[in-house]
Design a protein around this motif. Structure first.
Motif, PDB file in Angstrom:
ATOM      1  N   ALA A 298       0.619  -1.019   0.179  1.00 29.53           N
ATOM      2  CA  ALA A 298       0.203   0.416   0.623  1.00 29.53           C
ATOM      3  C   ALA A 298       1.003   1.185   0.317  1.00 29.53           C
ATOM      4  O   ALA A 298       0.518   2.146  -0.919  1.00 29.53           O
ATOM      5  CB  ALA A 298      -1.258  -0.102   1.304  1.00 29.53           C
ATOM      6  N   GLY A 299       2.291   1.340   0.160  1.00 29.54           N
ATOM      7  CA  GLY A 299       3.522   1.849   0.212  1.00 29.54           C
ATOM      8  C   GLY A 299       3.574   2.886  -0.735  1.00 29.54           C
ATOM      9  O   GLY A 299       3.777   3.968  -0.840  1.00 29.54           O
TER      10      GLY A 299
ATOM     11  N   ILE B  15       1.941   1.899  -3.555  1.00 29.83           N
ATOM     12  CA  ILE B  15       1.375   2.732  -4.601  1.00 29.83           C
ATOM     13  C   ILE B  15       0.465   4.104  -3.685  1.00 29.83           C
ATOM     14  O   ILE B  15       0.294   4.650  -5.027  1.00 29.83           O
ATOM     15  CB  ILE B  15      -0.184   1.517  -4.156  1.00 29.83           C
ATOM     16  CG1 ILE B  15      -0.655   0.147  -4.302  1.00 29.83           C
ATOM     17  CG2 ILE B  15      -1.598   2.008  -4.781  1.00 29.83           C
ATOM     18  CD1 ILE B  15      -1.209  -0.431  -4.410  1.00 29.83           C
ATOM     19  N   VAL B  16       0.856   3.854  -2.754  1.00 35.69           N
ATOM     20  CA  VAL B  16       0.322   6.046  -2.772  1.00 35.69           C
ATOM     21  C   VAL B  16       1.330   6.598  -2.860  1.00 35.69           C
ATOM     22  O   VAL B  16       1.637   7.913  -3.664  1.00 35.69           O
ATOM     23  CB  VAL B  16       0.637   6.112  -0.765  1.00 35.69           C
ATOM     24  CG1 VAL B  16       0.274   7.103  -0.739  1.00 35.69           C
ATOM     25  CG2 VAL B  16      -1.013   5.227  -0.470  1.00 35.69           C
ATOM     26  N   TYR B  17       2.129   6.142  -2.678  1.00 35.06           N
ATOM     27  CA  TYR B  17       3.828   6.826  -2.305  1.00 35.06           C
ATOM     28  C   TYR B  17       4.279   7.034  -4.334  1.00 35.06           C
ATOM     29  O   TYR B  17       4.196   8.248  -5.155  1.00 35.06           O
ATOM     30  CB  TYR B  17       5.364   6.070  -2.696  1.00 35.06           C
ATOM     31  CG  TYR B  17       7.021   6.243  -3.423  1.00 35.06           C
ATOM     32  CD1 TYR B  17       7.089   7.189  -1.989  1.00 35.06           C
ATOM     33  CD2 TYR B  17       6.772   6.804  -4.116  1.00 35.06           C
ATOM     34  CE1 TYR B  17       7.923   8.257  -2.645  1.00 35.06           C
ATOM     35  CE2 TYR B  17       8.264   7.739  -4.651  1.00 35.06           C
ATOM     36  CZ  TYR B  17       9.067   8.334  -2.723  1.00 35.06           C
ATOM     37  OH  TYR B  17      10.140   9.206  -3.590  1.00 35.06           O
TER      38      TYR B  17
ATOM     39  N   ALA C   8       2.069   7.175  -6.870  1.00 38.52           N
ATOM     40  CA  ALA C   8       0.805   8.404  -6.934  1.00 38.52           C
ATOM     41  C   ALA C   8       0.188   9.867  -6.386  1.00 38.52           C
ATOM     42  O   ALA C   8      -0.295  10.421  -7.274  1.00 38.52           O
ATOM     43  CB  ALA C   8      -0.919   7.609  -6.083  1.00 38.52           C
ATOM     44  N   PHE C   9       1.359   9.683  -5.578  1.00 42.84           N
ATOM     45  CA  PHE C   9       1.230  10.993  -4.860  1.00 42.84           C
ATOM     46  C   PHE C   9       2.903  11.688  -4.858  1.00 42.84           C
ATOM     47  O   PHE C   9       2.912  13.235  -4.625  1.00 42.84           O
ATOM     48  CB  PHE C   9       0.684  11.085  -3.617  1.00 42.84           C
ATOM     49  CG  PHE C   9      -1.179  10.603  -3.818  1.00 42.84           C
ATOM     50  CD1 PHE C   9      -2.016  11.493  -4.377  1.00 42.84           C
ATOM     51  CD2 PHE C   9      -1.149   9.170  -3.111  1.00 42.84           C
ATOM     52  CE1 PHE C   9      -3.251  10.942  -4.194  1.00 42.84           C
ATOM     53  CE2 PHE C   9      -2.718   8.882  -3.082  1.00 42.84           C
ATOM     54  CZ  PHE C   9      -4.034   9.789  -4.244  1.00 42.84           C
ATOM     55  N   SER C  10       4.204  11.006  -5.110  1.00 38.82           N
ATOM     56  CA  SER C  10       4.810  11.525  -4.676  1.00 38.82           C
ATOM     57  C   SER C  10       5.491  12.846  -5.146  1.00 38.82           C
ATOM     58  O   SER C  10       6.052  13.553  -4.466  1.00 38.82           O
ATOM     59  CB  SER C  10       5.910  10.937  -5.230  1.00 38.82           C
ATOM     60  OG  SER C  10       6.439   9.564  -5.979  1.00 38.82           O
TER      61      SER C  10
END
Length: 334
Positions: free
Chosen positions: A202-203, A205-207, A209-211
């Motif tokens: 999950a980390g 995927i979030v990274y 997507a938004f990094s």
């Protein structure tokens, strides 16, 4: 390249005697010492290895000349500067300096292997073939900091927080990003199971997507020198992440095979492996975090032999149980 291959070949020859047959503490110690000494000699006489060789060589002579009156140099940490000053005040010779820094950067790794590895030869072989030895020849400040954290591994396993923090603070005087291992210390407390393991995925995927949005905002206000730099605009080639990714997949598979019944020390090692894999994959997008992945990489040297040992023991246990269930109590006499 020939010297590097000869180094590997000689260590394989040492292993034929010291790592076969009955294992004793003396044989283990002699094997580790020979490997350490050989790598130390190669590191000492190296010339123009890596992109940072001349930077550290020039820095040593400049700091040696300026003496203790000026305790700043570039943006380097005070511990490393002080080391340069002390060595430079005694002898202004880069060969001596590289000998001392190499001894410092190699000693922690080989101590950790000697103290904790289930298979010293496999650990040394991995050290020579997974970028770690080359890293010690190039990133001197980080190499010393990593070595100190190898000495801190026992404190991590035994949950001796203040000892771990003390060693981490010492390592930070050589390379400040090592402080990232403080939160890692607490993360390794988390028991791996079906609920906690997906956090790493999950980390990522979030990274991804938004990094870009996050780093653009941060670097527009702080450390603006990184904005639009190659460290943010470019990542490493994907093939660099293949080995860490495969290793993480193998570790996850083993965790499922063990049905999440992990010894506490192995739970820590799996976390460190997944953390290394996380940052290696992140580097595909932004090379800025290259150094973070290296801080957990040395622990692979004991994680891989430990994983193989645990898998072999569990496989043997399940095979014996299956035979006992199939053939009854008579199998116990075999």
């Amino acid at each position: 390249m020939l010297v590097y291959l000869l180094n590997i070949a000689l260590i394989c020859i040492y292993a034929l005697y010291f790592c076969r047959g009955e294992q004793t503490k003396l044989k283990r110690t002699l094997f580790i010492f020979l490997c350490f000494f050989q790598c130390l000699m190669i590191a000492t006489i190296r010339y123009n290895i890596g992109t940072d060789y001349y930077m550290y060589r020039v820095g040593f002579y400049k700091m040696a000349e300026s003496g203790f009156s000026d305790m700043k140099y570039e943006d380097w940490e005070i511990g490393y500067i002080l080391l340069n000053k002390i060595v430079g005040s005694l002898v202004k010779h880069d060969g001596v300096f590289f000998f001392i820094t190499s001894a410092l950067s190699l000693s922690g790794t080989f101590y950790m292997i000697w103290r904790f590895s289930k298979n010293p030869f496999m650990s040394v072989f991995l050290f020579l073939n997974t970028y770690l030895f080359y890293l010690d020849l190039n990133y001197i400040r980080q190499g010393i900091a990593m070595s100190i954290m190898c000495f801190a591994y026992g404190a991590l396993q035994d949950r001796k927080l203040w000892k771990f923090l003390l060693l981490c603070a010492l390592a930070a005087t050589f390379h400040l990003p090592v402080l990232y291992l403080i939160p890692v210390y607490f993360i390794t407390y988390i028991k791996l199971n079906l609920k906690t393991m997906p956090i790493y995925a999950a980390g990522l995927i979030v990274y991804f997507a938004f990094s870009d949005m996050v780093w653009n905002f941060i670097f527009s206000h702080f450390h603006q020198e990184y904005a639009d730099s190659r460290f943010i605009k470019y990542g490493i080639a994907f093939y660099y992440a293949i080995y860490p990714l495969l290793l993480c997949i193998a570790m996850v598979a083993l965790v499922f095979y063990l049905k999440f019944d992990l010894p506490k020390h192995f739970n820590v090692l799996v976390h460190l492996t997944l953390m290394m894999g996380f940052w290696q994959i992140v580097m595909i997008k932004h090379t800025l975090f290259e150094r973070f992945s290296y801080y957990t990489m040395p622990f692979l040297l004991i994680a891989v032999p430990e994983a193989i040992s645990i898998f072999r023991d569990k496989l043997s246990e399940r095979s014996e149980r299956a035979l006992a269930e199939k053939f009854g109590d008579d199998i116990e006499g075999l």
